[in-house]
Write a protein that holds these residues in place. Sequence first.
Motif, PDB file in Angstrom:
ATOM      1  N   GLY A   1       0.616  -1.275   0.078  1.00 52.57           N
ATOM      2  CA  GLY A   1      -0.019   0.039   0.103  1.00 52.57           C
ATOM      3  C   GLY A   1       0.825   1.242  -0.116  1.00 52.57           C
ATOM      4  N   GLN A   2       2.098   1.035  -0.507  1.00 52.78           N
ATOM      5  CA  GLN A   2       2.936   2.463  -0.424  1.00 52.78           C
ATOM      6  C   GLN A   2       2.972   2.818  -1.699  1.00 52.78           C
ATOM      7  N   SER A   3       3.754   4.016  -2.082  1.00 49.28           N
ATOM      8  CA  SER A   3       4.068   4.572  -3.321  1.00 49.28           C
ATOM      9  C   SER A   3       4.728   3.807  -4.077  1.00 49.28           C
ATOM     10  N   PHE A   4       4.648   3.544  -5.629  1.00 50.72           N
ATOM     11  CA  PHE A   4       5.616   2.965  -6.412  1.00 50.72           C
ATOM     12  C   PHE A   4       7.053   3.551  -6.156  1.00 50.72           C
ATOM     13  N   PHE A   5       7.048   4.938  -6.154  1.00 47.14           N
ATOM     14  CA  PHE A   5       8.455   5.471  -5.962  1.00 47.14           C
ATOM     15  C   PHE A   5       8.629   6.064  -4.607  1.00 47.14           C
ATOM     16  N   GLN A   6       9.858   6.178  -4.372  1.00 43.71           N
ATOM     17  CA  GLN A   6      10.400   6.680  -3.045  1.00 43.71           C
ATOM     18  C   GLN A   6      11.385   7.798  -3.404  1.00 43.71           C
ATOM     19  N   SER A   7      11.326   8.927  -2.699  1.00 48.39           N
ATOM     20  CA  SER A   7      12.346   9.916  -2.997  1.00 48.39           C
ATOM     21  C   SER A   7      13.414  10.016  -1.828  1.00 48.39           C
ATOM     22  N   HIS A   8      14.715  10.102  -2.428  1.00 50.19           N
ATOM     23  CA  HIS A   8      15.834  10.058  -1.507  1.00 50.19           C
ATOM     24  C   HIS A   8      16.585  11.612  -1.554  1.00 50.19           C
ATOM     25  N   PHE A   9      17.074  11.857  -0.395  1.00 49.49           N
ATOM     26  CA  PHE A   9      17.652  13.016  -0.252  1.00 49.49           C
ATOM     27  C   PHE A   9      19.005  12.778   0.394  1.00 49.49           C
ATOM     28  N   GLU A  10      20.125  12.957  -0.194  1.00 45.39           N
ATOM     29  CA  GLU A  10      21.210  12.840   0.535  1.00 45.39           C
ATOM     30  C   GLU A  10      22.167  13.878   0.738  1.00 45.39           C
ATOM     31  N   ASN A  11      22.612  14.148   1.867  1.00 48.31           N
ATOM     32  CA  ASN A  11      23.654  15.171   1.920  1.00 48.31           C
ATOM     33  C   ASN A  11      25.004  14.749   1.331  1.00 48.31           C
ATOM     34  N   LYS A  12      25.321  15.477   0.314  1.00 46.92           N
ATOM     35  CA  LYS A  12      26.565  15.198  -0.468  1.00 46.92           C
ATOM     36  C   LYS A  12      27.633  16.577  -0.241  1.00 46.92           C
ATOM     37  N   SER A  13      27.154  17.307   0.727  1.00 49.41           N
ATOM     38  CA  SER A  13      28.100  18.495   1.111  1.00 49.41           C
ATOM     39  C   SER A  13      28.776  18.265   2.356  1.00 49.41           C
ATOM     40  N   ALA A  14      29.618  19.157   2.650  1.00 49.43           N
ATOM     41  CA  ALA A  14      30.636  19.013   3.702  1.00 49.43           C
ATOM     42  C   ALA A  14      30.303  19.415   5.054  1.00 49.43           C
TER      43      ALA A  14
END
Length: 293
Positions: A107-120
Motif C-alpha cells: 500500500g505504499q507509493s511505487f516510487f520513493q524520494s531520496h535526499f542525500e547530503n553530499k555537502s561538507a
Amino acid sequence: FFFAIMSYTPDCQTPDPLMACAPVSQTMGAEKTAVGVPMLSGAELFKWGNRERSNFAIYGDDNQVVEVSLAPGEVVRTETGGLMHMHHMLEQEVTTDQGCMRCCCAGQSFFQSHFENKSAGPVTIALSPSYPAKIIPLDLARYSGIFLKKGAFLGAVSHDVRSIKFEVIRPPNLGTAFCGSGGLFLTRVTGAGTVFLNGGGAVVTKQLADGESIVMDNDSALAWEKTVTYDIRKAGNCLAMCCGGEGFFFTQYTGPGVVFMQSMPLEKLRRVVGVPRGARAGGGGADAGGAGN
C-alpha cells in the motif's frame, strides 16, 4: 484580575503566564523523547517531550512537520510528495526500490524520494504528512522489525540508503489477511536509523504484557512490535455485525510488546468528509489516497 495575572509566577516559568505548565518529565533532560500521558485503560497518549534533539525536531499540534538536520553522508527517504522544504544543496533522487512489492502489496507509493547530503556540512530538510496528522518518530535501535499499517510510513533518516529495509510479510492466516487491520500483506521495517510515521488524531500507545490482549477497530491500528501477535474476532452477534457500524470483525493484539493506535485514521476521515478513495488531496503534498491505500 489583570494585576493578579501579571504578578503570578508559575513554578515551571513558562513564557506565557496563562499557559499550563508541562509535566516535569517533559521539560527536564536533554535526551527526553516520547512522553506518555497515562489514560484510564493503562494506555498512554503519545506526546513528544523534548522536541529538540540532536538531528530532528517536530513542530505543530494536529498538523505536524518534522525538520531533520542531515550530517554529511546521511540520507532521508520519503514517500513521494512528503517534502515540505529543503536546503538548496540537497537534490531529489527517485527510486523504485522494491516498488512493485511496496505498491501492490504494502500500500505504499511505487516510487520513493531520496535526499542525500553530499555537502561538507549539515543541511536541513522538512517532511509533512499528506493529511492532518501527527508525526511519530521510532528509533529502529529499539523497534527494528516493527510492523506498519498501510499508509503509516512518512519518511526515514539513516546513514546509508541501504540501512533501512522494507519487507513485505504475509499475515499469519487467511482470516487476518481478508478481515484484519493489516490487509493481505504487512510491511515490516528493519535496519538502523529513525522512521517517521504519520497518524491521525490522538496517537495512543499501549505496552502489552506477555499474554495481555487489546481489541481494536480495524482502522485504528498504526504500528505494532514484532513480538505482538494478532488475530480477528467477531464483532458480536448478527445484529451487532450488521448494524453496529464496526464491521463484521475486530482485530485482537496480544503481547508482549507495544502497539500504536490512532483516533482519526485516514479511512475514518474519508468517511467524515466524503472524499472517495483514490482522490487526490488539494494543494501541495502527497496523494492522500495513495498514502492511505
